[in-house]
Design a protein around this motif. Structure first.
Motif, short mmCIF file in Angstrom:
data_model
loop_
_atom_site.label_atom_id
_atom_site.label_comp_id
_atom_site.label_asym_id
_atom_site.label_seq_id
_atom_site.Cartn_x
_atom_site.Cartn_y
_atom_site.Cartn_z
N ALA A 11 0.99 -1.26 -0.21
CA ALA A 11 -0.06 -0.09 -0.18
C ALA A 11 0.68 1.31 -0.21
O ALA A 11 0.20 2.48 0.37
CB ALA A 11 -0.79 0.02 1.25
N ASN A 149 -7.00 2.95 -0.31
CA ASN A 149 -6.40 1.88 0.38
C ASN A 149 -7.42 0.85 0.83
O ASN A 149 -7.89 0.23 -0.06
CB ASN A 149 -5.44 2.30 1.53
CG ASN A 149 -6.09 3.12 2.82
OD1 ASN A 149 -6.62 2.43 3.45
ND2 ASN A 149 -6.28 4.38 2.77
N ASP A 150 -7.58 0.54 2.20
CA ASP A 150 -8.41 -0.53 2.24
C ASP A 150 -9.89 -0.01 2.84
O ASP A 150 -10.66 -0.94 3.27
CB ASP A 150 -7.95 -1.14 3.94
CG ASP A 150 -6.65 -1.83 3.66
OD1 ASP A 150 -6.15 -2.17 2.48
OD2 ASP A 150 -5.99 -2.26 4.47
N GLN A 175 -7.62 -1.37 -2.95
CA GLN A 175 -7.46 -2.50 -2.68
C GLN A 175 -8.10 -3.64 -3.82
O GLN A 175 -9.31 -3.26 -4.31
CB GLN A 175 -8.01 -2.83 -1.33
CG GLN A 175 -7.75 -4.24 -0.90
CD GLN A 175 -8.62 -4.55 0.45
OE1 GLN A 175 -9.64 -4.30 0.35
NE2 GLN A 175 -8.04 -4.94 1.36
N LYS A 198 -14.50 -7.96 -4.41
CA LYS A 198 -13.59 -6.92 -4.69
C LYS A 198 -13.53 -6.39 -5.78
O LYS A 198 -13.28 -5.25 -5.81
CB LYS A 198 -12.19 -7.60 -4.18
CG LYS A 198 -12.00 -7.81 -2.76
CD LYS A 198 -12.47 -7.07 -1.85
CE LYS A 198 -12.26 -7.48 -0.27
NZ LYS A 198 -12.45 -6.42 0.62
N ALA A 218 -2.41 -2.50 -2.32
CA ALA A 218 -2.56 -2.77 -1.00
C ALA A 218 -3.18 -4.33 -0.85
O ALA A 218 -3.99 -4.57 -0.15
CB ALA A 218 -3.82 -1.84 -0.38
N SER A 219 -2.60 -5.02 -1.89
CA SER A 219 -3.14 -6.54 -1.73
C SER A 219 -2.02 -7.51 -2.25
O SER A 219 -1.93 -8.86 -2.11
CB SER A 219 -4.21 -7.02 -2.70
OG SER A 219 -5.57 -6.16 -2.18
#
Length: 328
Positions: A11, A149-150, A175, A198, A218-219
């Motif tokens: 990330a 991000n998340d 993400q 996702k 971020a993954s």
């Protein structure tokens, strides 16, 4: 002047324009979540000087160890730390801010939804999301960037709420695969569904924010403990993510391998970065084993002390009221 995006890892990206280089969520080596996660591509700790070179600011999205790594921050040379300003959301406990100050950083605790001018043409705004996460909106020259991000922005309603703050954006960072614990080893369909969700989230975000470009990030981790290793079976692969974005959105996917740079707006060839990731995933990963065992009696004692601490530091009547109305 040219806005440059350098992908560092997971990330962490470095966004540079004129006198400002803003680094996000530095976690580059070591495990996270008690040996539950490891990076697909791990940096050597000796590379930290090169990574943070020219960095003026570091933004930390939230306190999870794959975003806020005190160990990584402590390895930045002290002289460099004195010249870097950490940006973090203004929280009630101020814990992250205090730790960064202890390490010698200047810290700005960002008031919610307020612009902070880092330079003449570089301003940023932080917005908390749900209980602990936060997003960053950047206006750099004539470019608008949204780093989610998340943040689990997985509905049109949620996306529109944030869109009121940001408007359309030129670049979206988000993400691309599941992170939470999903099912037991036999629950393959649960993980397949989570992976598809996702991707569906990315489609919603691309439409509502009308993003010209998307950097999926971020993954870039693997589940690295013997107890959760099975969860690697259905994670979204970056080649499939690139294909999904190309086919299902109007956005252009930008795939960056650690260390790679992209001059904002220029054409970008993704295949070389994708192949590097695929080669890394082909390597044999050995999960962590032999974690320490905690007895039931010890767990009960720790739990009891924790509950006492919660009761001592909070208004229990308000908590019970919130629970009654299903807020908690």
């Amino acid at each position: 002047s040219q806005t440059t995006i350098q992908f560092i890892n997971h990330a962490s990206v470095k966004i540079s324009y004129e006198n400002i280089s803003l680094l996000s969520d530095p976690w580059y080596f070591g495990d996270a979540f008690h040996k539950g996660w490891d990076l697909i591509v791990e940096h050597d700790s000796n590379e930290i000087n090169e990574i943070v070179n020219s960095t003026t600011h570091i933004w930390i999205s939230h306190e999870h160890p794959d975003h806020f790594s005190p160990h990584v921050l402590s390895l930045i040379p002290e002289e460099m730390r004195k010249k870097i300003t950490v940006l973090f959301q203004d929280t009630l406990d101020h814990r992250v801010a205090q730790k960064c100050k202890q390490l010698g950083f200047t810290v700005i605790e960002m008031k919610h939804n307020k612009f902070y001018q880092l330079d003449d043409k570089f301003q940023v705004k932080c917005r908390p999301y749900l209980l602990y996460d936060s997003l960053l909106y950047l206006q750099i020259g004539d470019k608008k960037i949204l780093n989610l991000n998340d943040c689990g922005v997985d509905s049109v309603r949620q996306a529109k709420y944030i869109h009121k703050i940001t408007g359309d954006v030129d670049l979206l960072l988000t993400q691309f695969s599941y992170a939470a614990h999903i099912g037991d080893p036999k629950d393959i369909e649960l993980r397949k569904t989570a992976a598809k969700q996702k991707l569906a989230r990315i489609k919603i975000q691309a439409k509502i924010f009308n993003s010209k470009y998307i950097i999926p990030f971020a993954s870039f981790v693997w589940f690295s403990h013997e107890d959760n290793f099975y969860m690697n079976d259905q994670v979204n692969k970056i080649r499939n993510v690139e294909e999904f974005i190309s086919k299902n959105t109007k956005s252009v996917p930008i795939i960056l391998y650690p260390g790679k740079k992209w001059d904002f707006g220029k054409e970008k060839e993704n295949n070389s970065s994708i192949e590097l990731y695929e080669n890394d995933l082909l390597k044999k990963h050995q999960p962590h084993k032999n974690s320490p065992r905690i007895s039931l009696i010890e767990l009960q004692s720790i739990s009891s002390n924790y509950i006492k601490s919660i009761r001592k530091n909070n208004n229990w009547t308000l908590i019970k009221l919130a629970h009654y109305f299903c807020f908690l």
